[in-house]
Design an enzyme around this catalytic site. Structure first.
Site, PDB file in Angstrom:
ATOM      1  N   LYS A  80       0.842  -1.208   0.000  1.00 51.03           N
ATOM      2  CA  LYS A  80       0.000   0.000   0.000  1.00 51.03           C
ATOM      3  C   LYS A  80       0.873   1.253   0.000  1.00 51.03           C
ATOM      4  CE  LYS A  80      -3.866   2.149   2.526  1.00 51.03           C
ATOM      5  NZ  LYS A  80      -4.735   2.053   3.734  1.00 51.03           N
ATOM      6  N   SER A 155      -9.789   2.112   3.007  1.00 49.82           N
ATOM      7  CA  SER A 155      -8.903   2.798   2.098  1.00 49.82           C
ATOM      8  C   SER A 155      -7.915   1.868   1.383  1.00 49.82           C
ATOM      9  CB  SER A 155      -8.106   3.862   2.856  1.00 49.82           C
ATOM     10  OG  SER A 155      -7.250   3.265   3.803  1.00 49.82           O
ATOM     11  N   SER A 179      -9.955  -0.033   7.283  1.00 50.06           N
ATOM     12  CA  SER A 179      -9.388   0.028   5.934  1.00 50.06           C
ATOM     13  C   SER A 179      -8.732  -1.240   5.406  1.00 50.06           C
ATOM     14  CB  SER A 179      -8.373   1.158   5.857  1.00 50.06           C
ATOM     15  OG  SER A 179      -9.042   2.343   5.564  1.00 50.06           O
TER      16      SER A 179
HETATM   17  N1  GLN Z   1     -13.007   4.525   6.171  1.00 46.05           N
HETATM   18  C1  GLN Z   1     -12.440   5.022   7.390  1.00 46.05           C
HETATM   19  C2  GLN Z   1     -12.030   6.467   7.209  1.00 46.05           C
HETATM   20  O1  GLN Z   1     -12.314   6.974   6.200  1.00 46.05           O
HETATM   21  C3  GLN Z   1     -11.280   4.180   7.814  1.00 46.05           C
HETATM   22  C4  GLN Z   1     -10.057   4.502   7.087  1.00 46.05           C
HETATM   23  C5  GLN Z   1      -8.911   3.668   7.530  1.00 46.05           C
HETATM   24  O2  GLN Z   1      -9.073   2.687   8.253  1.00 46.05           O
HETATM   25  N2  GLN Z   1      -7.735   4.091   7.156  1.00 46.05           N
HETATM   26  O3  GLN Z   1     -11.451   7.052   8.064  1.00 46.05           O
END
Ligand code: GLN
Length: 491
Positions: A80, A155, A179
């Site tokens: 990532k 994400s 995420s």
């Molecule tokens: N979807 C969540 C956010 O937008 C989690 C993101 C994540 O875990 N990095 O913050």
């Protein structure tokens, strides 16, 4: 060349050890498949071919000499783009980091490479890991390999999509509020949220430091156990990394699940849960019961406060972490500015996307004098209550079994105009993030229209072994499970 899109870590290593293939051929086959398939998916932001082929050549030399191969010998991985690999771009999905190349490797990457892994490249994600659909990447959205019109989740959307599409044997993702788990569920693969502090974050571009974790995304539970075992453990370069000993997660998979106590939290089965997902999770719970687990309803009474609590804490920490991107040290710098403050302003205005700006505003507000007590301190207090809910539940049960997501993967564009509905995609994942506990998501079925469904298995701090063991049992319940479900068109 062997079929690479269903390859597991052990199978890849074995094929190299027995001379069925070479690490070089395996890396090249992946690059060919990426060239053919990734234009549809958009999971890779950068390829690190020189580095990958140099590492593959080293593995092949070992194999040619008949020397014992390390556990990840020749296994192609994707990383990532919030994680640092020396000399490779690290954009975090943001324009503001355009041109930035970290001068060092993050610890998780370094440990996997030291174990023989081949790093194929850097993988697309929501900007600074903020999002649930991968539509917040400055480099274009990722498409779900199971249905190209749908989001892969976020994400770590690219990480999950690449594994599902056969573009890496496994990938690393990060999970701050869901995420790893939510995209893994949306793409029909397995992902692990390790306990907070279990995996060193040295070399991770920080989003929310009290929540961020690095974890594996894989085709099988066993592959996740293998990667976690190698990455976990104290690192002198990350003062927050834990000294708790790392158990052998792979060996732990051999133990039966019979006798384990499964808790079913009522709050995760309420309004808003898709009926097909509900049915699939209930069926999984029945199957665990038939396998000898005891099943008990439990309550996590403060769950309804998790989303607002998370979005105060995560944005507050993000506003502080993102202050370092000012055009001076990293990446992009606005050119047409004649004072320092104009340069800061213009760089940040041009470099950050809308969601990141929204969060910086929200977080700065929550931390500002007069609001700190009302928002940030209050959120920290609620966080304690949420953690206590879990600790009380884990006095009675070994794992909690819940849906990973309230809905199947949604269509691209469906939620982009409605941040709150996007935030609700994390309703079942943020609570474990706030509490610091660990969990695994693994596929447990499909909707009638063929979209994947994931089940979330949560366990107490540092009990990844039990969560993985239950996840492996669930994997075994899937009919005809051959490592992972293939979904890319044309394969
Ligand atoms: N979807 C969540 C956010 O937008 C989690 C993101 C994540 O875990 N990095 O913050």
């Amino acid at each position: 060349m062997m079929k690479i899109e269903t390859l597991t870590i052990d199978a890849a290593r074995e094929a190299i050890a027995t001379g069925t293939t070479t690490a070089t051929a395996l890396a090249e086959a992946h690059y060919e498949r990426i060239a053919a398939e990734d234009p549809k998916i958009n999971s890779y932001l950068a390829l690190s071919k020189d580095r990958a082929l140099a590492q593959a050549a080293k593995v092949d030399a070992l194999a040619a000499r008949g020397e014992p191969l390390p556990p990840l010998a020749g296994v192609p991985l994707g990383i990532k783009d919030v994680l640092s690999m020396q000399g490779a771009p690290a954009t975090a999905g943001s324009k503001i980091l355009e041109g930035y190349r970290p001068p060092y490797d993050g610890t998780a990457v370094a440990r996997l490479e030291a174990a023989g892994a081949v790093m194929l490249g850097k993988i697309n994600c929501d900007e600074f890991a903020m999002g649930s659909s991968n539509e917040n990447s400055a480099y274009g959205p990722v498409h779900n390999p199971r249905d190209l019109e749908r989001v892969p989740g976020g994400s770590s959307g690219g990480s999950a999509a690449a594994v599902a599409a056969g573009l890496a044997v496994a990938t690393l993702g990060t999970d701050t509020g869901g995420s790893i788990r939510q995209p893994a569920a949306f793409c029909g693969v397995t992902g692990v949220l390790p306990t907070y502090s279990r995996v060193s974050r040295f070399g991770l571009i920080a989003f929310a430091s009290s929540l961020d974790r690095i974890g594996p995304v894989t085709r099988t539970v066993r592959d996740s156990a293998t990667l976690l075992k190698i990455m976990a453990g104290h690192d002198p370069m990350d003062a927050t990394s834990s000294r708790v000993p790392v158990p052998d997660y792979v060996a732990g998979l051999e133990k039966p699940v019979a006798g384990l106590r499964v808790g079913v939290p009522a709050e995760y089965f309420g309004e808003g849960l898709d009926p097909e997902i509900r049915a699939s999770i209930e069926k999984t719970i029945d199957q665990l019961q038939q396998a000898g687990c005891s099943v008990k309803p439990v309550s996590l009474p403060h769950s309804k406060y998790a989303i607002p609590t998370y979005y105060v804490i995560a944005t507050a920490e993000a506003s502080s972490n993102l202050a370092r991107f000012d055009g001076v040290r990293y990446g992009l710098r606005a050119k047409d500015a004649n004072t320092l403050s104009a340069m800061y302003r213009k760089t940040r205005d041009a470099g950050f996307g809308a969601e990141v700006k929204r969060r910086i505003l929200l977080g700065t507000y929550a931390l500002s004098a007069g609001y700190y007590d009302a928002y940030y301190r209050k959120a920290q207090q609620v966080r304690t209550l949420l953690t206590r809910d879990f600790l009380a539940a884990f006095n009675e049960v070994d794992v909690l079994v819940t849906p990973t997501t309230p809905t199947p993967p949604f269509k691209l564009g469906e939620k982009t105009d409605d941040p709150v509905s996007m935030y609700l995609a994390d309703i079942y994942t943020v609570t474990a993030s706030l509490a610091g506990i660990c969990g695994v998501t693994t596929p447990c079925g499909n909707t009638a229209s063929g979209l994947p469904i994931g089940v979330q298995i949560l366990a107490k701090h540092f009990d990844e072994a039990t969560a993985l063991r239950v996840a492996q049992a669930v994997e075994g319940f899937q009919q005809g499970h051959s490592g992972f479900p293939v979904g890319v068109e044309g394969t």
